[in-house]
Design an enzyme around this catalytic site. Sequence first.
Site, short mmCIF file in Angstrom:
data_model
loop_
_atom_site.label_atom_id
_atom_site.label_comp_id
_atom_site.label_asym_id
_atom_site.label_seq_id
_atom_site.Cartn_x
_atom_site.Cartn_y
_atom_site.Cartn_z
N GLU A 181 54.19 68.28 11.53
CA GLU A 181 54.49 68.34 12.83
C GLU A 181 54.06 66.64 13.25
O GLU A 181 53.99 66.44 14.90
CB GLU A 181 54.99 69.46 13.84
CG GLU A 181 55.20 70.64 13.98
CD GLU A 181 54.66 71.84 14.51
OE1 GLU A 181 53.94 71.52 15.38
OE2 GLU A 181 55.85 72.92 14.62
N LYS A 186 62.39 78.41 22.12
CA LYS A 186 63.46 77.43 21.42
C LYS A 186 64.96 77.88 20.80
O LYS A 186 65.02 79.34 20.93
CB LYS A 186 62.47 77.88 20.02
CG LYS A 186 60.82 77.68 20.21
CD LYS A 186 60.19 78.07 18.75
CE LYS A 186 59.00 77.82 18.48
NZ LYS A 186 58.49 78.38 18.24
#
Length: 429
Positions: free
Chosen positions: A206, A338
Amino acid sequence: MYVEIVDVRAREVLDSRGNPTVEAEVVLEDGTMGRAIVPSGASTGKFEALEIRDKDKKRYLGKGVLKAVENVNETIAPALIGMNAFDQPLVDKTLIELDGTENKSKLGANAILAVSMAVARAAANYLGLPLYKYLGGVNAKVLPVPLMNVINGGQHADNNLDLQEFMIVPAGFDSFREALRAGAEIFHTLKKILHEAGHVTAVGDEGGFAPNLSSNEEAIKVLIEAIEKAGYKPGEEVFIALDCAASSFYDEEKGVYYVDGEEKSSEVLMGYYEELVAKYPIISIEDPFAEEDWDAFVEFTKRVGNKVQIVGDDLYVTNVKRLSKGIELKATNSILIKLNQIGTVTETLDAVEMAQKNNMTAIISHRSGESEDTFIADLAVATNAGFIKTGSLSRSERIAKYNQLLRIEEELGKVAEFRGLKSFYSIKR
């Protein structure tokens, strides 16, 4: 308005980890096309909608998605061709019914979501509207506060930190542009601090650093140092957020958590977090307990929920059934959203709406396996969510979302709102 879907197709492409994922394209009667790529997570909640992988070890180490692609091309396409692209709820209902399982395991959440997102994009493109305006209407105007994952641990790193994400939250600014700049400057300052201390500064999935530090608390101290050295005020301009992903260090058989090399009960772990909150400007804590430890969530929210955003991710998996339980129990005051945990655009919007109606904040989130697709940036503004989690200040698949938000802020002009600390409406700050 009725605009017919005339073609639906999918292909296997790669995500930011070099693993296959599904890209879908939806074509409308005038030739307008919408395209979308689905993300994939590394630490997944056990109640998430299921992505389908081929499990053929000879291709991509078993991670191929040819079956999901086939499901789009051979099962989903015939069902959607002829449908109205502007009826997203009906399109998504059709996809859900076509699959027929609770967790989308027949066709795959990766197949279903790619198409759901592509339909929304095609409809927006047909009208010549930005995606955020198509999904959110004229009132879509709130730019999100970014929760920036700059130090990685847990399942996102091969280091000795138990907690998965240590984030900086530039909430004390007047615009997204200023918040992003602060985040970038702190990120570069952090890199310098880690480098000078002899740590490796390669970045993880990330875009954050994964140093071997002595403890989780040391990671927080290093972040505070970076904020100050970059010229910002911790606790006023920039705050700290944690994603504990506690399911990953929970021993189900023993019913204990392993943190900093010690066994801790839910109660002891709660005390550990409370100490951190008392010492540092921590404004948000995600998944502090395992996904079935409802009692601990309820008690912790009761204790610190008036000053800290307690976020459910694995706890809720963007599922309105689990979220309604959380609302009833007052288990958290925030939910992580999400798209691929639930698998359609409509169900995602439903979860955000339910949270907001019940005075819970919603954080629109990426996954560790991402792509150049910027859907979640538009989704954050469309829902006026006020928060986005889309990684660190490096790696193009993370920066793509930040750059899209810069464009949206510029396009909205004087209408754009960056609410900063006011975005934390579920806590009393």
